[in-house]
Design a protein around this motif. Sequence first.
Motif, mmCIF file in Angstrom:
data_model
loop_
_atom_site.group_PDB
_atom_site.id
_atom_site.type_symbol
_atom_site.label_atom_id
_atom_site.label_comp_id
_atom_site.label_asym_id
_atom_site.label_seq_id
_atom_site.Cartn_x
_atom_site.Cartn_y
_atom_site.Cartn_z
ATOM 1 N N UNK A 267 0.827 -1.226 0.000
ATOM 2 C CA UNK A 267 0.000 0.000 0.000
ATOM 3 C C UNK A 267 0.849 1.259 0.000
ATOM 4 N N UNK A 268 2.167 1.138 -0.115
ATOM 5 C CA UNK A 268 3.036 2.318 -0.118
ATOM 6 C C UNK A 268 2.804 3.178 -1.364
ATOM 7 N N UNK A 269 2.877 4.484 -1.161
ATOM 8 C CA UNK A 269 2.827 5.440 -2.283
ATOM 9 C C UNK A 269 4.264 5.838 -2.653
ATOM 10 N N UNK A 270 4.507 5.966 -3.954
ATOM 11 C CA UNK A 270 5.840 6.378 -4.421
ATOM 12 C C UNK A 270 5.726 7.706 -5.192
ATOM 13 N N UNK A 276 10.552 8.698 -3.270
ATOM 14 C CA UNK A 276 10.438 8.170 -1.896
ATOM 15 C C UNK A 276 9.113 7.414 -1.717
ATOM 16 N N UNK A 277 9.161 6.377 -0.784
ATOM 17 C CA UNK A 277 8.010 5.516 -0.504
ATOM 18 C C UNK A 277 7.462 5.861 0.878
ATOM 19 N N UNK A 278 6.160 6.039 0.956
ATOM 20 C CA UNK A 278 5.517 6.386 2.241
ATOM 21 C C UNK A 278 4.158 5.699 2.336
ATOM 22 N N UNK A 279 3.742 5.435 3.622
ATOM 23 C CA UNK A 279 2.373 4.979 3.838
ATOM 24 C C UNK A 279 1.418 6.159 3.699
ATOM 25 N N UNK A 280 0.273 5.960 3.120
ATOM 26 C CA UNK A 280 -0.707 7.065 3.026
ATOM 27 C C UNK A 280 -1.086 7.620 4.397
ATOM 28 N N UNK A 286 -3.083 12.838 6.376
ATOM 29 C CA UNK A 286 -3.048 11.506 5.737
ATOM 30 C C UNK A 286 -3.863 11.484 4.457
ATOM 31 N N UNK A 287 -3.434 10.627 3.525
ATOM 32 C CA UNK A 287 -4.155 10.450 2.256
ATOM 33 C C UNK A 287 -5.163 9.340 2.439
ATOM 34 N N UNK A 288 -6.420 9.693 2.303
ATOM 35 C CA UNK A 288 -7.506 8.722 2.513
ATOM 36 C C UNK A 288 -8.004 8.179 1.187
ATOM 37 N N UNK A 289 -8.134 9.069 0.212
ATOM 38 C CA UNK A 289 -8.672 8.646 -1.092
ATOM 39 C C UNK A 289 -7.659 7.772 -1.836
ATOM 40 N N UNK A 290 -8.225 6.981 -2.736
ATOM 41 C CA UNK A 290 -7.399 6.094 -3.547
ATOM 42 C C UNK A 290 -6.661 6.902 -4.620
ATOM 43 N N UNK A 291 -5.346 6.699 -4.722
ATOM 44 C CA UNK A 291 -4.535 7.396 -5.733
ATOM 45 C C UNK A 291 -4.419 6.492 -6.941
ATOM 46 N N UNK A 292 -4.937 6.972 -8.078
ATOM 47 C CA UNK A 292 -4.928 6.135 -9.292
ATOM 48 C C UNK A 292 -3.820 6.519 -10.270
ATOM 49 N N UNK A 293 -3.423 7.785 -10.237
ATOM 50 C CA UNK A 293 -2.403 8.236 -11.203
ATOM 51 C C UNK A 293 -1.081 8.540 -10.532
ATOM 52 N N UNK A 294 -0.277 9.419 -11.207
ATOM 53 C CA UNK A 294 1.001 9.840 -10.638
ATOM 54 C C UNK A 294 0.744 10.681 -9.395
ATOM 55 N N UNK A 295 1.627 10.474 -8.389
ATOM 56 C CA UNK A 295 1.461 11.199 -7.130
ATOM 57 C C UNK A 295 2.773 11.881 -6.774
ATOM 58 N N UNK A 296 2.715 13.130 -6.258
ATOM 59 C CA UNK A 296 3.900 13.881 -5.843
ATOM 60 C C UNK A 296 3.801 14.186 -4.369
ATOM 61 N N UNK A 297 4.926 14.042 -3.681
ATOM 62 C CA UNK A 297 4.943 14.369 -2.262
ATOM 63 C C UNK A 297 4.833 15.887 -2.080
ATOM 64 N N UNK A 298 4.589 16.294 -0.828
ATOM 65 C CA UNK A 298 4.362 17.707 -0.552
ATOM 66 C C UNK A 298 5.589 18.549 -0.887
ATOM 67 N N UNK A 299 6.783 18.038 -0.574
ATOM 68 C CA UNK A 299 8.026 18.779 -0.827
ATOM 69 C C UNK A 299 8.239 19.022 -2.316
#
Length: 822
Positions: A267-270, A276-280, A286-299
């Motif tokens: 379930x890690x997001x990259x 970087x790999x993180x738990x939602x 925290x990220x609650x919704x399902x991420x279907x596409x490309x995701x970027x961290x806050x930084x």
Amino acid sequence: MGYMVRLGLWGAGTFFLDFRDFLVALEKGGVGALELVAMDMKARGMYVCRTLSYKGVEFEVVEAPLEAEMMDMYKKAAEFWAELRVELLSASAFLSNEKPSSSQLWRLYWASHQRFFRHMCMSAKVPATVRLAKQALMEDKCVVVGLQSTGEARTEEAVTKYGLELDDFISGPRELLLKFVEENYPLPEKPEPLPGEESVKELQRKRHSATPGVSMKGRVRKVAKWKPASDGESEEESETDSAHESTESDDDFRICEICNDDEESKTLLQCSCCGQLVHPACLVPPVIDLVTGDWSCHSCKEKTDEYLQARHAYIADLLKRYEAALERKTKILEIVRSLDLPNNPLDDIIDQLGGPDKVAEMTGRRGMLVRASNGKGVTYQARNTKEVTMEMVNMHEKQLFMDGKKLVAIISEAGSAGVSLQADRRAANQKRRVHLTLELPWSADRAIQQFGRTHRSNQASAPEYRLLFTNLGGERRFASIVAKRLESLGALTQGDRRAGPTLSAYNYDSAYGKKALMVMYKGIMEQDSLPVVPPGCSSEKPETTQDFITKAKAALVSVGIVRDTVLVNGKDSGKLSGRIIDSDMHDVGRFLNRLLGLPPDIQNRLFELFVGILDLLIQNARIEGNLDSGIVDMKANVIELQGTPKTVHVDQMSGASTVLFTFTLDRGITWESASTILDEKRKDGLSSANDGFYESKREWLGRRHFTLAFESSASGMFKIVRPAVGESLREMPLAELKNKYRKISSLEKARSGWEDEFEVSSKQCMHGPNCKQGNFCTVGRRIQEVNVLGGLIFPVWGTIEKALSKQNWCNLLVKGWIWDEL
């Protein structure tokens, strides 16, 4: 001539060992040496130059002063070009390094600058051209107007394409200026549009792909360890194992970088940017919704937004700068269109002399502007008709002129090659030709070609040439370059630089011209004092000279003569430092070119100052005996050949000889001759109150010298006639005349002093009987013995050089004179 080894002018048996020695000697001798080459080759019978006689031909230089309206046009145009230069300097400062170098811009600027003012000079001469043409027609003559170019006519293309009607003729100078600004105004690079949402994602992918060890899909690869294959291991087995190892699960490497726990690794997001790999649930918030596409961290998201904001500001600034420059360019074009500039000279002359029905045009143009029959507006029409093709239109126009159906012809360089327009005895039109030169070509051979259209064999009468010049000092540039080349052409072909149409008075680009320019520049830059009083100034009022120097310096700044020599990144910085670089100090051509771009008042004052210094330098060189006059005439009242000419050398190959002639010259003017000159002046009504006989205020060796002075055609200048040497080459200002001499009221006293000096000067020089040079001194002596060496010169060149090593031998040779010292 380097390949003409069989001429025998250099090599074995001659003074010159090889062609290089021959060339060095000619370069040292200048134009005079070229005259000797032609004479020498003719004497040997190895050179013939046939030319048509100029008998009956009349040459006249006509000054066409600028009218008040044209003067105002010219002044405003000069001011605009100066402002445009400053504008271009400012605009080019914003150019990036990817733009062409500024040197290219300034080459185009000065080339357009010169062409523009050349067109202005042509336009200024249109009224005088029309007046002279109409006068010739009234005298039952016909007219040929010669020019080189037909002017700018870009607007004619639009007239042809859209069938437009114009209110008036097109202005050639305006079209040239518009074209330069449109094509060369330096604009910053137009920025690309801001990136959209898709571009942001592409930016993230690019950043991600640049991260080592991270795949495009956002998964960390496990790097397989390398181990050497065993001897028994086949290539097929090695490939299979490698493929198996590369497809192993990466789960062992999937650890949350926040909690460092590998639980729920699936379930890690990259992050698609940094990887970087993180738990939602570990994210804040925290990220609650399902991420279907490309995701970027806050930084990474913050960094992307900052980049986009900075780029947005940068592009906005570039766009603002570009739009401001474009607006400036548009305003400059509007100013150019609003300038009051003259019409195209060619169309203007044709219109004022009766239109295409009365004027034969032989140019390279395909069409022309013609005034409407009602007199309102002009229309564009092709030069040819259905009956005459474009290729034959010039020949058709030429025939109409030769048949007398059209009595005015206009020729340009492009359309007149090989055309015969003389008063041919076989033609119907045998009226005398009046050739008006509206525009001189750049080279001597082209000038001869233009003159040769109306002066050819089998003609009923020789033509009249009228060379038109404005009263602008800068226009002398065009006459100067032709004069210089005509002299060289005459020297090489005829053995006399004076052969053919003479414009020698306009040859400013000489050694003396370069020296005069340097003296003038140093005076204006206050590095040295000016040797002559500037025009419009007074020696009694130093402030007038200082005011002129200030205006002259500002004028030289405005046309780029005074400039900075400091280079920035190999480019001209464009900043002014109040210096004239060394290469410009002797560049007469550049001075005359840039002079055209100044308002008429300061332009003419600068040019008069330059000519005044030049005349002074030439006069000093003439007095010192250093002036290269080329082939000269022996001038005296009595010239007698003494004895029989003596042959001093015979060329074994050709049989041509070198002969020494000895002449006795009597240069004096008797009292009766001097009195007659003064009486004729008074009878003609040309004398002034200051004309008459004078005696020197100072005594020289116990004697006073007498002279006759009368006003010349130049106002304020007086011709000087002396008992011993006749008329002086140098004219004297009235102030100098009164300072050195006093007028004699008693004719008896003048006669006694004149006759006494006439008699004494026959035997001794002006230094008296105790002169150290004795009979060799000829200064002020009335009777002289002169030796002239004629025939072949080059075979005895070394002997002459050795005999006159202590004299200015080269100067004596180019004059064709060998004095007593030989």
